[in-house]
Motif scaffolding. Structure first.
Motif, PDB file in Angstrom:
ATOM      1  N   GLU A  75     -23.357 -22.641  22.835  1.00 42.40           N
ATOM      2  CA  GLU A  75     -23.154 -21.351  23.481  1.00 42.40           C
ATOM      3  C   GLU A  75     -22.409 -21.576  24.794  1.00 42.40           C
ATOM      4  O   GLU A  75     -22.919 -22.252  25.684  1.00 42.40           O
ATOM      5  CB  GLU A  75     -24.490 -20.671  23.770  1.00 42.40           C
ATOM      6  CG  GLU A  75     -25.315 -20.349  22.545  1.00 42.40           C
ATOM      7  CD  GLU A  75     -25.032 -18.945  22.017  1.00 42.40           C
ATOM      8  OE1 GLU A  75     -24.187 -18.250  22.623  1.00 42.40           O
ATOM      9  OE2 GLU A  75     -25.655 -18.562  21.012  1.00 42.40           O
ATOM     10  N   ALA A 113     -13.691 -21.505  19.917  1.00 42.43           N
ATOM     11  CA  ALA A 113     -13.582 -21.329  18.468  1.00 42.43           C
ATOM     12  C   ALA A 113     -13.270 -22.656  17.786  1.00 42.43           C
ATOM     13  O   ALA A 113     -13.840 -22.984  16.728  1.00 42.43           O
ATOM     14  CB  ALA A 113     -12.515 -20.290  18.145  1.00 42.43           C
ATOM     15  N   ARG A 118     -20.030 -20.415  20.108  1.00 45.03           N
ATOM     16  CA  ARG A 118     -20.032 -18.975  20.336  1.00 45.03           C
ATOM     17  C   ARG A 118     -19.772 -18.733  21.818  1.00 45.03           C
ATOM     18  O   ARG A 118     -20.301 -19.426  22.685  1.00 45.03           O
ATOM     19  CB  ARG A 118     -21.367 -18.364  19.931  1.00 45.03           C
ATOM     20  CG  ARG A 118     -21.460 -16.852  20.209  1.00 45.03           C
ATOM     21  CD  ARG A 118     -22.635 -16.212  19.491  1.00 45.03           C
ATOM     22  NE  ARG A 118     -23.858 -16.968  19.676  1.00 45.03           N
ATOM     23  CZ  ARG A 118     -24.757 -17.184  18.716  1.00 45.03           C
ATOM     24  NH1 ARG A 118     -24.537 -16.733  17.499  1.00 45.03           N
ATOM     25  NH2 ARG A 118     -25.857 -17.864  18.972  1.00 45.03           N
ATOM     26  N   THR A 120     -19.962 -16.132  25.040  1.00 45.09           N
ATOM     27  CA  THR A 120     -20.511 -14.926  25.657  1.00 45.09           C
ATOM     28  C   THR A 120     -19.808 -14.722  26.989  1.00 45.09           C
ATOM     29  O   THR A 120     -19.761 -15.636  27.815  1.00 45.09           O
ATOM     30  CB  THR A 120     -22.029 -15.055  25.888  1.00 45.09           C
ATOM     31  OG1 THR A 120     -22.690 -15.115  24.625  1.00 45.09           O
ATOM     32  CG2 THR A 120     -22.560 -13.850  26.668  1.00 45.09           C
ATOM     33  N   GLU A 145     -16.902 -16.397  17.173  1.00 48.86           N
ATOM     34  CA  GLU A 145     -18.146 -15.652  17.404  1.00 48.86           C
ATOM     35  C   GLU A 145     -18.227 -15.353  18.893  1.00 48.86           C
ATOM     36  O   GLU A 145     -18.087 -16.261  19.721  1.00 48.86           O
ATOM     37  CB  GLU A 145     -19.368 -16.468  16.975  1.00 48.86           C
ATOM     38  CG  GLU A 145     -19.537 -16.615  15.483  1.00 48.86           C
ATOM     39  CD  GLU A 145     -20.934 -17.121  15.142  1.00 48.86           C
ATOM     40  OE1 GLU A 145     -21.923 -16.602  15.709  1.00 48.86           O
ATOM     41  OE2 GLU A 145     -21.024 -18.046  14.328  1.00 48.86           O
ATOM     42  N   HIS A 146     -18.460 -14.085  19.218  1.00 48.06           N
ATOM     43  CA  HIS A 146     -18.454 -13.757  20.634  1.00 48.06           C
ATOM     44  C   HIS A 146     -19.351 -12.566  20.937  1.00 48.06           C
ATOM     45  O   HIS A 146     -19.740 -11.809  20.031  1.00 48.06           O
ATOM     46  CB  HIS A 146     -17.032 -13.468  21.126  1.00 48.06           C
ATOM     47  CG  HIS A 146     -16.406 -12.258  20.514  1.00 48.06           C
ATOM     48  ND1 HIS A 146     -15.700 -12.301  19.342  1.00 48.06           N
ATOM     49  CD2 HIS A 146     -16.385 -10.957  20.915  1.00 48.06           C
ATOM     50  CE1 HIS A 146     -15.245 -11.101  19.042  1.00 48.06           C
ATOM     51  NE2 HIS A 146     -15.661 -10.255  19.986  1.00 48.06           N
ATOM     52  N   ASN A 147     -19.637 -12.420  22.203  1.00 43.88           N
ATOM     53  CA  ASN A 147     -20.459 -11.328  22.698  1.00 43.88           C
ATOM     54  C   ASN A 147     -20.009 -11.036  24.126  1.00 43.88           C
ATOM     55  O   ASN A 147     -19.620 -11.950  24.860  1.00 43.88           O
ATOM     56  CB  ASN A 147     -21.939 -11.728  22.673  1.00 43.88           C
ATOM     57  CG  ASN A 147     -22.869 -10.577  23.021  1.00 43.88           C
ATOM     58  OD1 ASN A 147     -22.544  -9.415  22.770  1.00 43.88           O
ATOM     59  ND2 ASN A 147     -24.007 -10.899  23.610  1.00 43.88           N
TER      60      ASN A 147
END
Length: 312
Positions: A75, A113, A118, A120, A145-147
C-alpha cells in the motif's frame, strides 16, 4: 507600541514565499533544520529561536508506524498538495507547475502499478475538490488499484501504508516523524529544497527510475523494507522537531520570556518546567498550622520557583 512579537512556524519552509521577509521580532522554528532554512531565506539568525512545533505534540502520542507483514498487498500512500496555480510565485520558484504536478502523479501511479501495489491518495485539506482531477489522472494507468480519500487521521492512514510519497505536502514530514518510509517528489529543473539528509526522508525522486528504486527499498515491491538510511528521521527527531511532544510548553516559555524582556534562545530562559527539563518535586504532606513559609520551614522545605523542595 513596542510590543514584542513572534510568529510560530506554520508549515514546511520549502520556499520563501509565505515565510519571508520576517515581519515579527522573532521566528519560533520547529527545529535546527527549519532554522537553517529560514536563515537562508534571509532571516537574521539572532531573531530565530528553536522551540519545536506545538501542532505536532498530539502526533507524538500516536502509535509509531510498523512495517506491514510479508505477503500483504503493498500500500503506497501519496500525500497530494493543493492544485498548482501557475500564476502564483511558488510554481516559478519550486517548478511545480500544473503540467509538472500531473507528470509526478502519473509517474507515481505508474510505478505503483508496475510493482503490483495499491495507491491511496490523500487530498490536501484545502483541496477536497482536487479528487476529480486526481481520479482522471489515475484512470490513465491500466491495472492500477487505487483509492482517493479526503479525510481521516494521519496515524490511521499511515498504519495501513507500506510507505508514503509526498508531493510538496507537509503531511509527508508528519509521516516521517511517525517512522514511515517517505519519498519526496521533486519537480524537474527544481532545486532540492528538502534534502533527505536534513529532513530525514528516504530520498527524493524526480525520474521514474529514481522513484522505483526508492519504492523498492521502502518495501513497495512486496519485500520487507531495507534498513532506514543513516539520516532517516526515525533515528532521531530532534533536528527537525525539537522538544518532541512538549513544544507547546517551549513556545509558552518563549512568549513569557519575550514578555519579560528576555531573549527566547536557550534553557536559561525556561520559565515553565517540563518533565524532561525540570521535574517537579514529589508531593509532601504539610501541617495545616502556621503560615505557608513557616510550614515549609518546619518541614525542612524551601520555596523555589518550582514549588516546595526538601533541603538536604
Amino acid at each position: 507600541l513596542k510590543i514584542p512579537s513572534a510568529v510560530v512556524q506554520h508549515g514546511v519552509p520549502r520556499v520563501s514565499f509565505g515565510f519571508a521577509p520576517l515581519e515579527a521580532d522573532w521566528f519560533l522554528a520547529w527545529g535546527e533544520t527549519s532554522r537553517q532554512q529560514v536563515v537562508r531565506f534571509g532571516y537574521p539568525a539572532n531573531r530565530v529561536a528553536v522551540t519545536g512545533s506545538p501542532r505536532h505534540d498530539l502526533l507524538a502520542l500516536a502509535p509509531r508506524w510498523r512495517p506491514r507483514r510479508p505477503g500483504q498487498l503493498p500500500e503506497v500512500l501519496l500525500f497530494a498538495t493543493t492544485p498548482p496555480h501557475d500564476a502564483r510565485p511558488e510554481p516559478q520558484r519550486f517548478g511545480l507547475t500544473s503540467a509538472e504536478h500531473d507528470r509526478l502523479v502519473r509517474m507515481t501511479a505508474a510505478a505503483v502499478a508496475a510493482l503490483g501495489g495499491r495507491l491511496t491518495i490523500k487530498t490536501h485539506p484545502r483541496a477536497a475538490g482536487h479528487a476529480a482531477r486526481l481520479s482522471q489522472l489515475l484512470g490513465e494507468i491500466p491495472g492500477l488499484e487505487h483509492n482517493i480519500v479526503s479525510d481521516g487521521e494521519l496515524a490511521d492512514l499511515c498504519r495501513m501504508a507500506t510507505c508514503a510519497v509526498s508531493l510538496a505536502s507537509g503531511a509527508g514530514i508528519d509521516a516521517v516523524a511517525l517512522g514511515v518510509p517517505v519519498i519526496d517528489l521533486v519537480p524537474r529543473n527544481a532545486v532540492d529544497l528538502m534534502p533527505a539528509a536534513e529532513w530525514g526522508t528516504w530520498g527524493t525522486a524526480t525520474s521514474p527510475d529514481q522513484l522505483r528504486r526508492l519504492l523498492e527499498l521502502a518495501g513497495a515491491a512486496g519485500c520487507p523494507p531495507a534498513e532506514p538510511p543513516p539520516d532517516a528521521l526515525s533515528r532521531g527527531l530532534s533536528r527537525v522537531f525539537a522538544h518532541w511532544g512538549h513544544a507547546a510548553g517551549a513556545v509558552a516559555d518563549a512568549a513569557l520570556s519575550l514578555s519579560m524582556g528576555e531573549h527566547p534562545t536557550g534553557s536559561a530562559t525556561l520559565h515553565i518546567p517540563r518533565s524532561h527539563i525540570a521535574p517537579s518535586a514529589p508531593a509532601r504532606s504539610i501541617p495545616t498550622s502556621g503560615t505557608a513559609p513557616d510550614r515549609a520551614s518546619s518541614q525542612g522545605l524551601e520555596q523555589t520557583p518550582r514549588g516546595l523542595q526538601h533541603r538536604g
